[in-house]
Design an enzyme around this catalytic site. Structure first.
Site, short mmCIF file in Angstrom:
data_model
loop_
_atom_site.label_atom_id
_atom_site.label_comp_id
_atom_site.label_asym_id
_atom_site.label_seq_id
_atom_site.Cartn_x
_atom_site.Cartn_y
_atom_site.Cartn_z
N ARG A 24 17.21 4.02 -2.78
CA ARG A 24 17.78 3.39 -1.59
C ARG A 24 19.29 3.17 -1.80
NH1 ARG A 24 17.14 -2.14 1.88
NH2 ARG A 24 16.74 -1.16 3.88
N LYS A 35 15.54 -15.55 2.32
CA LYS A 35 14.62 -14.43 2.09
C LYS A 35 15.22 -13.61 0.95
CE LYS A 35 12.96 -10.23 4.42
NZ LYS A 35 12.85 -9.53 5.71
N TRP A 36 14.55 -13.58 -0.20
CA TRP A 36 15.08 -12.98 -1.42
C TRP A 36 14.41 -11.61 -1.62
CZ3 TRP A 36 17.63 -16.02 -5.63
CH2 TRP A 36 17.89 -15.25 -6.77
N ASP A 37 15.19 -10.58 -1.43
CA ASP A 37 14.63 -9.22 -1.47
C ASP A 37 14.84 -8.56 -2.83
OD1 ASP A 37 13.28 -7.11 -0.31
OD2 ASP A 37 14.47 -7.17 1.53
N TRP A 67 4.10 1.34 -1.02
CA TRP A 67 4.92 0.72 0.01
C TRP A 67 4.24 0.93 1.38
CZ3 TRP A 67 7.11 2.79 4.41
CH2 TRP A 67 7.95 1.90 5.13
N ASP A 106 6.08 -4.29 4.52
CA ASP A 106 6.97 -3.81 5.58
C ASP A 106 6.17 -3.18 6.72
OD1 ASP A 106 9.36 -4.65 4.60
OD2 ASP A 106 10.04 -2.70 3.88
N ASP A 149 18.82 -11.24 8.87
CA ASP A 149 18.40 -10.34 7.78
C ASP A 149 19.60 -9.57 7.24
OD1 ASP A 149 16.63 -8.07 6.45
OD2 ASP A 149 15.21 -9.59 7.09
N ASP A 150 19.32 -8.46 6.60
CA ASP A 150 20.32 -7.60 5.98
C ASP A 150 21.45 -7.23 6.96
OD1 ASP A 150 21.50 -5.88 4.23
OD2 ASP A 150 19.76 -4.58 3.97
N CYS A 164 10.46 -11.27 -1.23
CA CYS A 164 10.21 -10.13 -0.34
C CYS A 164 9.88 -8.85 -1.11
CB CYS A 164 11.39 -9.94 0.60
SG CYS A 164 11.16 -8.52 1.67
N ASN A 202 14.60 -4.39 -3.53
CA ASN A 202 14.12 -3.19 -2.85
C ASN A 202 14.05 -1.90 -3.67
OD1 ASN A 202 13.33 -3.99 -0.24
ND2 ASN A 202 15.46 -4.37 0.28
C1 GLA Z 1 13.30 -4.67 2.91
C2 GLA Z 1 12.52 -5.81 3.54
C3 GLA Z 1 12.75 -5.82 5.03
C4 GLA Z 1 14.22 -5.94 5.31
C5 GLA Z 1 15.00 -4.84 4.62
C6 GLA Z 1 16.49 -5.05 4.73
O1 GLA Z 1 12.77 -3.46 3.26
O2 GLA Z 1 11.16 -5.72 3.22
O3 GLA Z 1 12.03 -6.86 5.64
O4 GLA Z 1 14.66 -7.20 4.90
O5 GLA Z 1 14.67 -4.77 3.23
O6 GLA Z 1 17.21 -4.07 4.11
#
Ligand code: GLA
Length: 722
Positions: free
Chosen positions: A431, A464-466, A179, A536, A354-355, A514, A468
C-alpha cells in the site's frame, strides 16, 4: 474461586466456579500437569491427587505432560522454553524451586518457580483466577540470575494438556481468513502430528487470530454444538508474531494432545543479559461442558470485566459516523460539516474524520508520517470542525496510522533509517508504505510527542489507530548483532508502551484498533483499546459470517460495524436500510455511507433505527449472546442477547439467500426464565405476551420474513419491567 497448595500431594489445585486445573511436583522434581476440566467435588477426585491416574503422564521414560517443559532430555514434543547457555549447552532441565499464593483485590494468583538443574536460570510460572469468570490466565517470566547471557529461542506462555480422548477424538475450531473475510470459522479433526496457527507478519494478522477451541468428539462421531459438549479453549494476548500449536502424539500407548501458545519462535531470538528477565504474553484459557455458546459467553464476560480498559466499561459504546467509504481522502471542512449535520440528525454520538486530514495525503501514495493538518483541506486546522461537531452535540474522533510511513513523506526524507530494513536490500512497499521500527526508543518518543500534542491541542474523544500492512525485511541494523532478532517482540512492546503512555496522558480518549479491519484483534490489544474495526468488508450479509466467527472468541462490546451504501461496493449486493442496520446493530453501531445522498425518508429511518439501537445496546454490548441459527447452516440467521438477570432480551433474525421458498423456521429462544412472562414486540404484529417457557420451547414464528435479505429485531422484556 480458589488456589490451594496440597502439601500431601505437593500439588496445586486451581478452581474457578465450574472448572479446575491441577498440576504438581513429580518424583524427579519436575512439574507435571494432572488435570484440566470440570470442577469435581473433592480434591482426591482429581488425577494426581487421589487414587485416579492420568494415563498420559509417563515419568519413567522422561516423556511427560510437563507443565512447562524446557527443551532437553527425551522431550520430543513442542517445548515451552528453548535456550542456549553461554557455554553453548542447549539442554534445559527445569525443576521445582518454590511457590507463592498471591491474593489481589478481585483475583487470586499463584507463582511457582522452577530453575535449571545447573545454570542459574529461573522461570516463574504465574497463574491468575478472578472471582467472577471461569477463565484462568497464565504466563511465564524467564529470569537470568547468572553472570553470562542466555539466548532464548522459544518462549511459550504455557503448554496445556487435554485428557486423553481414548476411543474418541478432538476437533479443532479456529478462526482464519484474509482481508475482507476475517474470523471465518474452520473446523478439523485432530490427528497425529501438529497443526500450527500463527502469524509471522509482525501484527496479529487478518489471516488468523490467536484463539482456539478443542471439543471432544465421541466415538460415535458427535462433538460439541452451541449448547452442549465439552470444549477446552483459549486465547493469547499478543499483537506481534504469535503461535498456537496443537499436537497429538500416541507415544507410548495412548493419544495425548497438547496445546502450546506463545511468541512465534520463527526468526525470534532474545539475548537475555545477566539479571534481566523476559516475560511471555498471557494465555487465557477455559473449559466448559456446555458447548460453544458458553465458550463465547465466558470469554465475553471475561473481556468485558478484565480485559477491556476499565475506563469506559460503565458507558455504552457510542454510535459513530465515518466518511471513509464515500469520501475517501477528500476530507474537506465544508463537506465534513455537511456530513456532521446529517449525522447529528440521525442521532450519531461520535463523528470521526478518517484518513486524509494530514500532510500531503490526497491518496495512499504520500503523506503517512507527517501528522500535521493539511492546510488545503482544513485551512484553520481541526479546531473549527471540532467545535462545530461539538455544537451539534457529538464528540469528535480522528484516524491515525502512527507506525506507518510513505517514502513520499517529510518524515521519511528526514529519517530513512527509522523503518525496518536490511542493508543493501530492497524495502518492499505494501500500500505504498513502509513500517516504522518501534523497537527504537527514538521512534517511540517521536510518535508519543506527535500524538500527545495532537491530543493536547485538540478536543478529541476517540482515536482510530490503523496498521495497514504486514512487516517485511525485519532488519534493525543499528542494534547489536545478538539483539537484532528481538525486533519482532520489541516493536510489539513498543506499540503497547506507546499506547499505554498515551492512554495515561489522555485518560478521556477512547481508542479503536483497526489494522485494515480485523488485522490487530487479540487479548493484548484489547487490554488497551476500547473497540476494534472488525473488517473492511461492510457488506451486511458477508458481515454475518465474519461477526459469527468474531463473537466466538471476542466480545460484541468491542466489535464495530457500519451501515453503508447499497448496492455494496464489494459485491454489488442490494439490501434494505433496515437489513444493513440489523446486521450492524449486533455489535457497536456505526454509519459509514454517503449520507448526503440518502433521501429524507432514509434519514428518518436511520434516525429511528439509531433510536432503537440505543434502547437495546446495553444487551448487545454487555449481555449474554446466543447464536440461535448459524448463517452457515441455511437460509436464515438468528442471534439473541439476554441481560444477565434474564429480564430482557433482543433477538435479530435475518434471511439470507432463501432456497426453494422455505419459510423461516420457528425460532426458539434461549437463556430466558421459563416462568417469567415477557412482552414481545417487533414481530410485524402488535405486542404479545408469552412465558419464557413458551418462547424457549415453542418459539416465535417469522412468516412475514418471506423474501431474501429480510430482517427484524424483536424486543423481549419481562412484563414486570416498565
Ligand atoms: C484501512 C481501514 C479503513 C480506512 C482506511 C484508510 O483500510 O480499515 O477503515 O480507515 O484504512 O486508509
Amino acid at each position: 474461586m480458589s488456589i490451594t497448595y496440597l502439601a500431601d500431594n505437593n500439588a496445586w489445585l486451581i478452581e474457578t466456579t465450574s472448572t479446575a486445573y491441577v498440576f504438581g511436583v513429580s518424583e524427579n522434581n519436575s512439574l507435571f500437569h494432572y488435570y484440566w476440566g470440570s470442577r469435581l467435588p473433592h480434591a482426591s477426585d482429581y488425577p494426581g491427587l487421589g487414587p485416579l491416574k492420568n494415563q498420559h503422564i509417563y515419568d519413567k521414560g522422561g516423556i511427560a505432560a510437563l507443565e512447562y517443559a524446557g527443551w532437553g532430555g527425551l522431550n520430543f514434543t513442542e517445548p515451552a522454553l528453548k535456550v542456549t547457555f553461554a557455554d553453548n549447552v542447549r539442554d534445559l532441565v527445569l525443576v521445582y524451586q518454590d511457590y507463592k499464593i498471591v491474593n489481589g483485590k478481585d483475583f487470586t494468583g499463584l507463582e511457582v518457580t522452577v530453575k535449571d538443574t545447573y545454570f542459574p536460570l529461573q522461570v516463574k510460572l504465574s497463574y491468575r483466577v478472578f472471582a467472577d469468570t471461569d477463565i484462568i490466565e497464565r504466563w511465564a517470566t524467564v529470569i537470568n540470575q547468572g553472570d553470562t547471557p542466555v539466548r532464548i529461542e522459544q518462549a511459550m506462555a504455557g503448554t496445556l494438556f487435554l485428557p486423553s480422548p481414548g476411543e474418541g477424538n478432538y476437533r479443532l475450531t479456529h478462526l482464519a481468513g484474509r482481508w475482507g473475510a476475517e474470523f471465518l470459522l474452520n473446523q478439523m479433526p485432530i490427528t497425529d502430528g501438529k497443526k500450527t496457527l500463527e502469524s509471522r507478519r509482525g501484527h496479529t494478522s487478518n489471516q488468523a487470530t490467536p484463539w482456539f477451541a478443542l471439543d471432544y468428539v465421541q466415538p460415535s462421531g458427535s462433538g460439541a454444538d452451541e449448547d452442549q459438549g465439552q470444549v477446552w479453549f483459549g486465547a493469547l494476548g499478543w499483537s506481534g508474531n504469535w503461535v498456537i500449536s496443537v499436537e497429538q502424539t500416541t507415544y507410548p500407548v495412548v493419544k495425548s494432545v497438547q496445546i502450546s501458545a506463545g511468541i512465534n519462535p520463527f526468526d525470534f531470538g532474545w539475548h537475555l543479559k545477566p539479571l534481566q528477565s523476559f516475560k511471555t504474553p498471557v494465555l487465557s484459557f477455559g473449559y466448559t461442558n456446555q458447548g460453544f455458546g458458553e465458550v463465547s459467553r465466558l470469554l465475553h464476560r471475561y473481556q468485558n470485566r478484565h480485559i477491556l480498559p476499565a475506563k469506559f466499561l460503565d458507558t455504552p459504546r457510542p454510535v459513530l459516523y465515518n466518511s471513509w467509504e464515500p469520501i475517501r481522502f477528500d476530507v474537506r471542512e465544508e463537506s465534513q460539516i455537511k456530513l456532521a449535520e446529517r449525522a447529528a440528525r440521525m442521532g450519531v454520538e461520535l463523528f470521526v474524520v478518517d484518513d486524509g486530514w494530514f500532510g500531503a495525503r490526497d491518496n495512499d501514495r504520500a503523506g503517512l508520517g507527517d501528522w500535521t493538518v493539511s492546510p488545503s483541506k482544513l485551512p484553520e486546522g481541526l479546531g473549527p470542525l471540532i467545535n462545530y461537531v461539538h455544537s451539534l452535540g457529538m464528540q469528535f474522533g480522528l484516524w491515525v496510522e502512527p507506525e506507518m510511513i510513505n517514502p513520499d513523506s517529510d518524515l521519511y526524507r528526514e529519517h530513512p533509517d527509522w523503518v525496518y530494513h536490511f542493508p543493501n536490500r530492497a524495502r518492499t512497499e505494501s500500500r505504498n508504505q513502509l513500517v516504522l521500527n518501534l523497537s527504537r526508543l527514538d521512534v517511540q518518543e517521536y510518535l508519543f510527542n506527535v500524538l500527545d500534542s495532537l491530543l493536547e491541542n485538540n478536543d478529541i474523544a476517540y482515536i482510530k489507530w490503523d496498521y495497514n500492512r504486514s512487516v517485511s525485511e525485519p532488519g534493525w541494523p543499528e542494534a547489536a548483532p545478538e539483539e537484532q532478532r528481538e525486533v519482532w517482540v520489541r516493536s510489539t512492546l513498543g506499540f503497547y508502551t506507546l499506547l499505554d503512555r498515551l492512554r495515561e496522558a489522555h485518560p478521556g480518549v477512547s481508542w479503536e484498533s483497526c489494522s485494515s479491519g480485523g488485522g490487530r484483534v487479540d487479548l493484548g490489544v484489547l487490554r488497551r483499546t476500547d473497540q476494534v474495526w472488525t473488517s473492511d468488508n461492510t457488506d451486511p450479509y458477508d458481515r454475518l459470517f465474519i461477526q459469527e466467527g468474531y463473537t466466538l472468541g471476542y466480545t460484541p462490546r468491542a466489535m464495530y460495524s457500519w451501515v453503508v451504501d447499497s448496492p455494496h461496493w464489494l459485491g454489488k449486493r442490494e439490501t434494505s436500510l433496515a437489513y444493513r442496520f440489523h446486521s450492524s446493530m449486533m455489535g457497536g453501531l456505526g454509519i459509514g455511507g454517503h449520507i448526503l445522498n440518502w433521501p429524507e425518508e432514509e434519514i428518518a429511518t436511520a434516525r429511528e433505527m439509531v433510536g432503537q439501537y440505543k434502547q437495546i445496546r446495553h444487551l448487545v454490548q454487555d449481555g449474554l449472546l446466543y447464536r440461535l441459527l448459524s448463517p452457515r447452516h441455511g437460509s436464515y440467521t438468528a442471534v439473541s442477547y439476554v441481560r444477565e438477570d434474564r429480564q430482557e432480551a433482543v433477538l435479530f433474525v435475518l434471511t439470507l439467500g432463501r432456497r426453494l421458498g422455505l419459510a423461516v423456521p420457528r425460532i426458539r429462544l434461549k437463556g430466558l426464565e421459563p416462568a417469567t412472562l415477557y412482552r414481545v414486540g417487533g414481530l410485524g404484529t402488535s405486542q404479545i405476551t408469552l412465558s419464557g417457557a413458551a418462547l424457549m420451547e415453542h418459539g416465535l414464528s417469522f412468516e412475514h420474513l418471506a423474501y431474501d435479505f429480510a430482517s427484524t429485531m424483536v424486543q423481549i422484556k419481562a412484563s414486570a419491567m416498565s
